[in-house]
Structures are given as structure tokens and as C-alpha cells.
Write an enzyme that holds these catalytic residues in place. Structure first.
Site, PDB file in Angstrom:
ATOM      1  N   GLU A  68     -21.172   7.637  10.718  1.00  0.00           N
ATOM      2  CA  GLU A  68     -20.802   6.276  10.374  1.00  0.00           C
ATOM      3  C   GLU A  68     -21.672   6.072   9.031  1.00  0.00           C
ATOM      4  OE1 GLU A  68     -18.455   4.445  10.828  1.00  0.00           O
ATOM      5  OE2 GLU A  68     -19.218   2.432  10.030  1.00  0.00           O
TER       6      GLU A  68
ATOM      7  N   GLY B 113       5.475  -0.863   6.979  1.00  0.00           N
ATOM      8  CA  GLY B 113       5.877   0.433   7.988  1.00  0.00           C
ATOM      9  C   GLY B 113       6.472   1.445   7.193  1.00  0.00           C
TER      10      GLY B 113
ATOM     11  N   LYS C  36      -7.586  -1.887   5.456  1.00  0.00           N
ATOM     12  CA  LYS C  36      -8.375  -2.309   6.620  1.00  0.00           C
ATOM     13  C   LYS C  36      -7.609  -1.709   7.860  1.00  0.00           C
ATOM     14  CE  LYS C  36     -11.703  -4.994   8.618  1.00  0.00           C
ATOM     15  NZ  LYS C  36     -12.838  -4.325   8.626  1.00  0.00           N
TER      16      LYS C  36
ATOM     17  N   TRP D 197       1.003  -1.222  -0.022  1.00  0.00           N
ATOM     18  CA  TRP D 197      -0.011   0.077   0.070  1.00  0.00           C
ATOM     19  C   TRP D 197       0.891   1.221   0.081  1.00  0.00           C
ATOM     20  CZ3 TRP D 197      -1.464   4.046   2.969  1.00  0.00           C
ATOM     21  CH2 TRP D 197      -2.610   4.857   2.771  1.00  0.00           C
TER      22      TRP D 197
END
Ligand code: G6P
Length: 613
Positions: free
Chosen positions: A486, A103, A608, A76
Site C-alpha cells: 500500500e 460505462g 477514484k 475518463w
């Protein structure tokens, strides 16, 4: 966000790595790659921008690759756009070492300059490639030739966060793993072992695993795993067993994980609430959340990101209303820089599905250092936040695969109700009878959510009508505003329709200028005392051309005539309404995304588990 998998054993590693990468897809990624040590003594790297299917094609085109040890990665992008060159693994030095990384290496520029000056050539814009070259350089110049010590030396020079998987031609059946602030587990098999960012990537082969802790390094071979601490001393690790079933991480006949997980909400809520209700009392045996501690807290801080924050905002309203204690829900990434006032007796509720979100973890550490008692509401057992918090209240939602959270969010709300109920009791704002009644309402919640799910067809129909809108507004007051946040996030993250949640009374202070003919407005009204006010706000938008879908509490008595559609919720105590009102709106978001042919479970650009700050 970035997934790592590695395998060393006796079988062909490639299909195992590819399956592992597929299992990690849900974390979010934009490119993928593998490095394999072949029986001929070559280090083969195959990588590509795009989906794992594209990687599989490249692997197939590469012909027979005979290997039993390798590492894989889903990337990502952080440093450098998604491209073949920036994909992992990265080779170090003369190509005898390959590295995958999750990371951020904060001092990568400094390392890059240092290594360039030493003659290393960079082929990507990533921070990771510096680690590959650094390991290669230290290894070349090491006097003992010990790759573990080399990796330790390398990570001592690195600032930032990482989970690393390293393979080297010198040790063809060995993977070196290391971690700081990014998750890494080691799966223990028979004659084979694995490394992975999370359990979903190993569970097809083994249920036994070790969690690598910060600053530890492991050597993973087919028949043994040795873990070292930061000083290179051998340490023993607890062997854990996965408690859930593989079927929990499969679609089970549903078209997408998201709809499966929406439908699982009654079970997730029940599993979270019921074990904590005993003889008409909310009981926390597991987390040190004693009545004394709750009674003495002057301030309850809630921190989280994304949907976890939205659950926290509902929680703030419920706690302030039931417990009359100051409570603030804050974005974890901001909490750290707001110089928050934290007193030693304060309670800090940390909410995270994954238990690995970097901003949430950092905020929790700050609250803990300031003396607050931290209690984590976490879904992933033994995740970093769960292990570092003073106490943990697990949400038993089971593995959640869809990037857009549904059942974990609902389970988080349930956990917050449990805390609110006990807090109110501990502070004398609920007597035993009232507490018992509150427990009974909580026990009834799973059935009410089940009943709410009956609106599925209605929401599917509404999705066919409204999937082409450019913009959607969600309005509500009080708890309904919290739920609206939400609902709005769900819609925009998976359907890519712009949407905003607004406090119903605030819209007229500017944003109402965006309302025009055909704008979809979803209004939530579940709080009896606010019905009339919300109706006035509905009228304000319909008179400017908006079409309104109203999500109404069972006892809604206001004027519905201005609304195009009304979705009525089952009868429920108003304080718990957010658990019901979100359900039709999750379904609406889901079906709209399906109508628009979006990749529902893996929305573009999203991850996620966000393990970078
Ligand atoms: C990401 C996910 C969101 C999630 C947030 C917090 O942004 O896409 O769905 O709510 O992270 O994640 P956590 O694991 O801490 O709940």
C-alpha cells in the site's frame, strides 16, 4: 471515472451544472462538457478536452445562455483519446437529442455499423455516440412519440454498462436517466430536480435523493420524478436522506483533501470500530455475519482492487493468524477468471471504498452465485456492492475526495480486524478474556494512529531529501510486506516516482540488481520475530549503495546502524501494526508529491471510482 450531472428547475442551469462537475472531479477525468436547452429552443453543446476550468472559459465565451435544463459530464477516456470531439455530451441524429454516458457499450461496433448504414454520421470515436444516434433513430421512427419508451427500447438493444442522461428538444424541461451497472442518483429539490453519478454533485442543493437501480429509467422534471422498471411500468422508489455534512466534502483549511483525510484517520477508525464494540465483545447486528456462519466457513475469500485489495492482503494475514482458517485475498479482476473453488459455506469479504468498482462487483456476483455468503466492507452507503451483498459492514470514514485513498483504507483495515476478532471468537480460537483484550486493543487504535501522526514534520523533512529519486523500494516481511504494498502504491500514484514493494527476503532473487548508489529503500519492521531477518535484508541493500529509511515498531531491537533515518512507531500489538506503519508512508508520499508539484488530489490518468471492467 466519468461523472454525470443534470439539472432541471427554475434557475439558470449552467452554474449549477459546472458546480456539480467540480464536485465530481475527484472521480478522475480528462475532458468535460455540458448540453443546455435554451429558452430560444436550441440545444447548445459546449465541451472540451482538459479541466473544467477550460470548459468554464468556453461557456463564458459562448455568451449568455438562458437555460433551466441541462446535462453535464466529466469523461475518463475509454473509447477514443481525450479530445474535444470525444468529450460528452454527444448529439444524436439531427441534433435534437444529447446524451451523456458513464460505462461501456460493448456492442457499439455492431450498433455503429447498423446506424451508419441508416445514414447517421459519427463525429467521435466513442461508444456513447452510438447510443445518441440509436435513441434519435428509434425516436424518429416511434409511433407513440414517447421518449421514455424510446430510451427503454434503446437500452434493450445495448449490451454493456451504462448510466445515461438524455435531454431532448421535444421535452425542453425534462431529463431522462437510465442505469445498468453504473451508479446514478436523483436529487429531489423544491421545484427542481437533479441527476448525478453521486451525492457530492447534488448535496449543495438538496439532501433528499433516490437511487436508480439497474434497468430502471426515470423522467426528471422540475416538479416531479417518475421512475419506470424495465417493462415501462411505473414504480415507487424509497426517498433517502444524505447523512453527512457538506463540510465533510470540503477542504476545511487544508491545502489538499489528501492531507485532510490522512489527518482524519483516527476519527474514521474510531467511527468504524467503536459502534461494533459492546461490553467487551465485537458485535455485528447489521450484517448477518453470525457466529454459526463464521464457525462453519471452510474458506474465507477476500476480493478487492487497488488499495482495497491491499487492505484485504493485510486482512488475509490477520485472519489466518488469528483464526486458523484458510483465507485468500485476490485481485477482483482476476478472481473471475481463475475459476476459484467456492463452496456454499464459504465466506467472501468484498472490499470497496466506492462500492461501485466494476471488477469487484462482478467478482462478488460470481461468489454469491456459487453460494458463498458475501459480506461487503464498503464506505459509500447504499452503493451497488453494499446493496447486493448478503451483508454489509460499513466503514464510517465519511466521503473521501482525494483519489488516493487513505482514511478509507485505514477504516477497511479496522473492519477486517473486527471480522477477524469475531471469527476467532466464533471458531474458539479466542476465549472470552482474550476476545475482551482484543477489543480493548481495537478501542485503543484511534489514539495510537493519532500519536503516529506526530511524525508529520519528520516525513515532511524526509520528503525534501528524497523527492528526486527515480525509483523507490519498499521492503517488509509478513504484515510489513502487506503494508509495504500500500505504501508503494501511494507513492507511485501521486508522485509518479516508480516504486515497488518487495517481500524483504525476495529482493535478492533478481530485483537487487536495481539497487545502486542512492536508491531509496524504505524498510518496515514491526514484527518482533522478524526483526533480525529484516536487518539482514537492510544490510544487503545498504552494502550496494541504498539509503534506508526504517519504519520500526516501538520495540525494535535490531541493529539500526545501517539505516539513514528511523521512524519509530508507538507501541501497538503486532497484529494491528499495519494501521500504524502506513501513516508515515502516506505522509511521505503526500509531501513528496507536493515537493514535485503534482496534482495530489487528482493524479493523472487515475479515477477514484472505476466503473468499467
Ligand atoms: C481505483 C482507485 C484506488 C482504489 C481502487 C478500488 O483504482 O484509484 O484508490 O483503491 O480503485 O476502489 P474501491 O472504490 O473499490 O475501493
Amino acid at each position: 471515472m466519468c461523472g454525470i450531472v443534470g439539472f432541471t428547475g427554475r434557475e439558470n442551469a449552467l452554474p449549477i451544472l459546472i458546480k456539480g462537475l467540480h464536485a465530481l472531479e475527484y472521480r478522475g477525468y480528462d475532458s468535460a462538457g455540458i448540453a443546455a436547452i435554451t429558452k430560444e429552443g436550441e440545444l447548445r453543446v459546449i465541451k472540451t478536452r482538459g479541466r473544467i476550468e477550460a470548459l468554464e472559459k468556453k461557456v463564458l465565451a459562448a455568451g449568455d445562455i438562458d437555460c433551466t435544463c441541462g446535462i453535464g459530464h466529466t469523461r475518463w477516456a475509454t473509447h477514443g483519446e481525450p479530445s474535444d470531439a470525444n468529450s460528452h455530451p454527444h448529439l444524436g441524429g439531427d441534433g435534437k437529442i444529447a446524451v451523456v454516458h458513464n460505462g461501456i457499450i460493448e456492442n457499439y461496433l455492431e450498433l455503429r455499423e447498423h446506424l451508419t448504414a441508416r445514414g447517421y454520421v459519427f463525429h467521435s470515436e466513442t461508444d456513447t455516440e452510438t447510443v445518441a444516434h440509436l435513441i434519435a433513430d428509434l425516436h424518429k421512427n416511434s409511433t407513440d412519440g414517447d421518449i421514455v419508451r424510446t430510451v427503454l427500447r434503446a437500452i434493450h438493444r445495448v449490451r454493456g454498462s451504462y448510466a445515461l442522461g438524455v435531454v431532448s428538444l421535444d421535452r425542453p424541461d425534462e431529463i431522462i436517466a437510465a442505469r445498468r451497472d453504473n451508479p446514478l442518483v436523483i436529487g429531489l429539490g423544491e421545484g427542481e430536480n437533479m441527476i448525478a453519478s453521486d451525492i457530492t454533485a447534488i448535496i449543495r442543493r438538496t439532501r433528499k435523493y433516490i437511487i436508480l437501480d439497474d434497468n430502471e429509467v426515470a423522467v426528471v422534471r422540475p416538479d416531479e420524478v417518475i421512475v419506470y422498471n424495465n417493462f415501462g411500468e411505473r414504480i415507487e422508489k424509497e426517498v433517502r436522506t444524505v447523512t453527512w455534512d457538506l463540510s465533510a466534502a470540503e477542504k476545511g483549511g487544508y491545502e489538499h483533501f489528501m492531507i485532510k483525510e490522512i489527518m482524519e484517520q483516527p476519527r474514521a477508525i474510531s467511527d468504524t470500530i467503536r459502534p461494533r464494540l459492546k461490553d467487551g465483545e465485537i458485535v455485528f447486528e447489521e450484517n448477518g455475519l453470525t457466529d454459526d456462519r463464521m464457525a462453519n466457513a471452510k474458506h474465507v475469500h477476500i476480493i478487492g482492487c487497488g488499495s482495497a485489495l491491499h487492505a484485504g492482503i493485510v486482512g488475509q494475514r490477520v485472519i489466518e493468524s488469528l483464526c486458523r482458517v484458510r483465507c485468500t485475498a485476490r485481485v477482483a479482476s482476476e478472481f473471475r477468471y481463475e475459476n476459484p473453488i467456492i463452496e456454499p459455506d464459504d465466506l467472501c469479504i468484498v472490499i470497496s471504498q466506492s462500492g461501485e468498482t466494476a471488477d469487484t462487483l462482478a467478482a462478488m456476483r460470481q461468489a454469491k452465485a456459487a453460494g458463498a455468503f458475501t459480506v461487503a466492507i464498503v464506505n459509500v452507503v447504499s452503493s451497488t456492492i453494499a446493496r447486493e451483498a448478503d451483508g454489509v459492514l460499513y466503514t464510517w470514514a465519511g466521503p473521501e475526495i482525494s483519489v488516493a485513498t487513505t482514511k478509507a483504507y485505514s477504516a477497511q483495515l479496522s473492519a477486517l480486524y473486527l471480522i477477524a476478532g469475531r471469527l476467532a471468537f466464533a471458531r474458539g480460537l479466542m476465549d472470552a478474556e482474550q476476545h475482551k483484550a482484543f477489543c480493548a486493543s481495537l478501542a485503543a487504535l484511534p489514539d495510537l494512529v493519532q500519536k503516529t501522526l506526530e511524525c508529520k514534520e519528520q516525513m515532511q523533512f524526509l520528503a525534501t531529501r528524497y523527492n528526486n529519486r527515480a525509483s523507490v523500494f519498499f521492503l517488509g516481511r509478513g504484515l510489513d510486506y502487506a503494508a509495504a504494498m500500500e505504501a508503494s502504491l501511494k507513492l507511485k500514484e501521486i508522485s509518479y516516482i516508480h516504486s515497488e514493494a518487495y517481500a524483504a527476503g525476495e529482493l535478492k532473487h533478481g530485483t537487487i540488481s536495481l539497487i545502486e548508489d542512492g536508491t531509496l529503500v524504505v524498510a518496515l519492521a514491526t514484527q518482533h520475530e522478524l526483526y533480525e531477518k529484516t536487518v539482514s535484508n537492510i544490510r544487503e541493500v545498504t552494502s550496494r549503495g541504498a539509503e534506508v529509511i526504517l519504519i520500526a515498531g516501538a520495540d525494535f531491537t535490531g541493529d539500526e546502524s545501517a539505516c539513514r533515518y528511523v521512524v519509530r512507531l508507538p507501541e501497538c500489538p503486532a497484529i494491528l501494526s499495519a494501521s500504524l506503519s502506513i501513516v508515515p508512508l502516506q505522509l511521505l508520499a503526500y509531501y513528496i508529491a507536493v515537493e514535485r508539484s503534482c496534482d495530489v488530489d487528482k493524479p493523472r490518468n487515475l479515477a477514484k471510482s472505476v466503473t468499467v471492467e
